[in-house]
Motif scaffolding. Structure first.
Motif, PDB file in Angstrom:
ATOM      1  N   THR A 160      -3.548-111.789  49.051  1.00 13.93           N
ATOM      2  CA  THR A 160      -4.207-110.483  48.986  1.00 13.93           C
ATOM      3  C   THR A 160      -4.031-109.853  47.611  1.00 13.93           C
ATOM      4  O   THR A 160      -4.985-109.336  47.016  1.00 13.93           O
ATOM      5  CB  THR A 160      -3.645-109.538  50.067  1.00 13.93           C
ATOM      6  N   ASN A 161      -2.802-109.895  47.094  1.00 16.65           N
ATOM      7  CA  ASN A 161      -2.553-109.277  45.787  1.00 16.65           C
ATOM      8  C   ASN A 161      -3.196-110.053  44.643  1.00 16.65           C
ATOM      9  O   ASN A 161      -3.644-109.444  43.663  1.00 16.65           O
ATOM     10  CB  ASN A 161      -1.057-109.062  45.576  1.00 16.65           C
ATOM     11  N   LEU A 162      -3.271-111.366  44.744  1.00 20.37           N
ATOM     12  CA  LEU A 162      -4.012-112.137  43.742  1.00 20.37           C
ATOM     13  C   LEU A 162      -5.486-111.740  43.777  1.00 20.37           C
ATOM     14  O   LEU A 162      -6.117-111.569  42.725  1.00 20.37           O
ATOM     15  CB  LEU A 162      -3.851-113.637  43.992  1.00 20.37           C
ATOM     16  N   LEU A 163      -6.038-111.568  44.970  1.00 23.55           N
ATOM     17  CA  LEU A 163      -7.424-111.138  45.118  1.00 23.55           C
ATOM     18  C   LEU A 163      -7.619-109.735  44.537  1.00 23.55           C
ATOM     19  O   LEU A 163      -8.552-109.490  43.766  1.00 23.55           O
ATOM     20  CB  LEU A 163      -7.835-111.167  46.594  1.00 23.55           C
ATOM     21  N   LYS A 164      -6.736-108.798  44.887  1.00 21.46           N
ATOM     22  CA  LYS A 164      -6.858-107.420  44.409  1.00 21.46           C
ATOM     23  C   LYS A 164      -6.799-107.349  42.879  1.00 21.46           C
ATOM     24  O   LYS A 164      -7.579-106.622  42.255  1.00 21.46           O
ATOM     25  CB  LYS A 164      -5.756-106.549  45.020  1.00 21.46           C
ATOM     26  N   GLU A 165      -5.900-108.110  42.274  1.00 29.28           N
ATOM     27  CA  GLU A 165      -5.794-108.101  40.811  1.00 29.28           C
ATOM     28  C   GLU A 165      -7.041-108.709  40.175  1.00 29.28           C
ATOM     29  O   GLU A 165      -7.501-108.242  39.124  1.00 29.28           O
ATOM     30  CB  GLU A 165      -4.539-108.829  40.348  1.00 29.28           C
ATOM     31  N   SER A 166      -7.604-109.718  40.806  1.00 29.30           N
ATOM     32  CA  SER A 166      -8.843-110.327  40.294  1.00 29.30           C
ATOM     33  C   SER A 166     -10.008-109.352  40.401  1.00 29.30           C
ATOM     34  O   SER A 166     -10.838-109.261  39.490  1.00 29.30           O
ATOM     35  CB  SER A 166      -9.150-111.615  41.059  1.00 29.30           C
ATOM     36  N   ILE A 167     -10.074-108.618  41.501  1.00 29.73           N
ATOM     37  CA  ILE A 167     -11.128-107.615  41.666  1.00 29.73           C
ATOM     38  C   ILE A 167     -10.985-106.511  40.616  1.00 29.73           C
ATOM     39  O   ILE A 167     -11.972-106.098  39.996  1.00 29.73           O
ATOM     40  CB  ILE A 167     -11.103-107.037  43.103  1.00 29.73           C
ATOM     41  N   LYS A 168      -9.745-106.036  40.391  1.00 25.66           N
ATOM     42  CA  LYS A 168      -9.520-105.011  39.361  1.00 25.66           C
ATOM     43  C   LYS A 168      -9.997-105.501  37.999  1.00 25.66           C
ATOM     44  O   LYS A 168     -10.631-104.758  37.241  1.00 25.66           O
ATOM     45  CB  LYS A 168      -8.038-104.648  39.279  1.00 25.66           C
ATOM     46  N   TRP A 169      -9.642-106.740  37.681  1.00 23.10           N
ATOM     47  CA  TRP A 169     -10.058-107.318  36.406  1.00 23.10           C
ATOM     48  C   TRP A 169     -11.581-107.366  36.308  1.00 23.10           C
ATOM     49  O   TRP A 169     -12.166-106.953  35.303  1.00 23.10           O
ATOM     50  CB  TRP A 169      -9.451-108.723  36.259  1.00 23.10           C
TER      51      TRP A 169
END
Length: 179
Positions: free
Chosen positions: A113-122
């Motif tokens: 989830t956090n890998l996904l969230k950081e990718s979305i932020k980027w």
């Protein structure tokens, strides 16, 4: 991306941009993850990427503004990673392909989830307009996660994967348009 610390269910881990020094661990990690579940595209050992191959991937990703390679580490041991891979073709330069994998022993700690969230932020903070991914139809937890973060089903690739039970399964193609 700078390193970010997380603590979920008494597990401390960090997420940061991949470094060339991570290449050996990433090679071994990918091999292990491919053998743990049939959710991945490969079986264990298929399309093997050695240390030098990962060094090249990391270097390429750092040089291209449409690529992002993140790792999740517990006590300096990499337990998961994600990649966003784009291209410079005019017709498709607005989108990137996203993929994520986490060691099975570390599921349930929010790492994916956090890998996904950081990718979305980027993606949202850059000129990326669309994130695309594909997921096996039986991976309901991943499909629900992606839906919770704004991904929509865009299509189904029928009988796309042959699994160990001898049956074919569909691949779900999903996309998220940046706001």
């Amino acid at each position: 991306m700078n390193s970010k610390a997380f603590k979920i269910k008494n597990l401390r881990y960090s997420i940061r941009t991949a470094k060339e020094e991570d290449a050996n661990q990433l090679s071994q990690l990918r091999l292990q993850i491919d053998g743990e579940t049939e959710n991945m595209d490969r079986e264990r050992g298929e399309a093997y990427i050695d240390e030098e191959g990962f060094k090249q991937l990391i270097q390429n990703d750092r040089e291209h503004e449409r690529d992002l390679f993140l790792v999740a580490a517990v006590d300096h041991n990499i337990v998961g990673f994600s990649r966003c891979e784009g291209n410079s073709l005019k017709r498709t330069a607005h989108r990137v392909e996203f993929g994520v994998c986490v060691l099975q022993d570390y599921w349930g700690h929010g790492i994916g989830t956090n890998l996904l969230k950081e990718s979305i932020k980027w993606a949202d903070s850059s000129s990326i307009e669309k994130l695309s991914l594909s997921v096996l139809e039986t991976n309901e937890s991943a499909i629900n996660l992606y839906k919770n973060y704004g991904f929509e089903v865009e299509g189904i690739l029928k009988k796309d994967k042959l699994l160990s039970d001898g049956n074919y399964y569909n691949t779900i193609v999903m996309g998220r348009i940046s706001p």
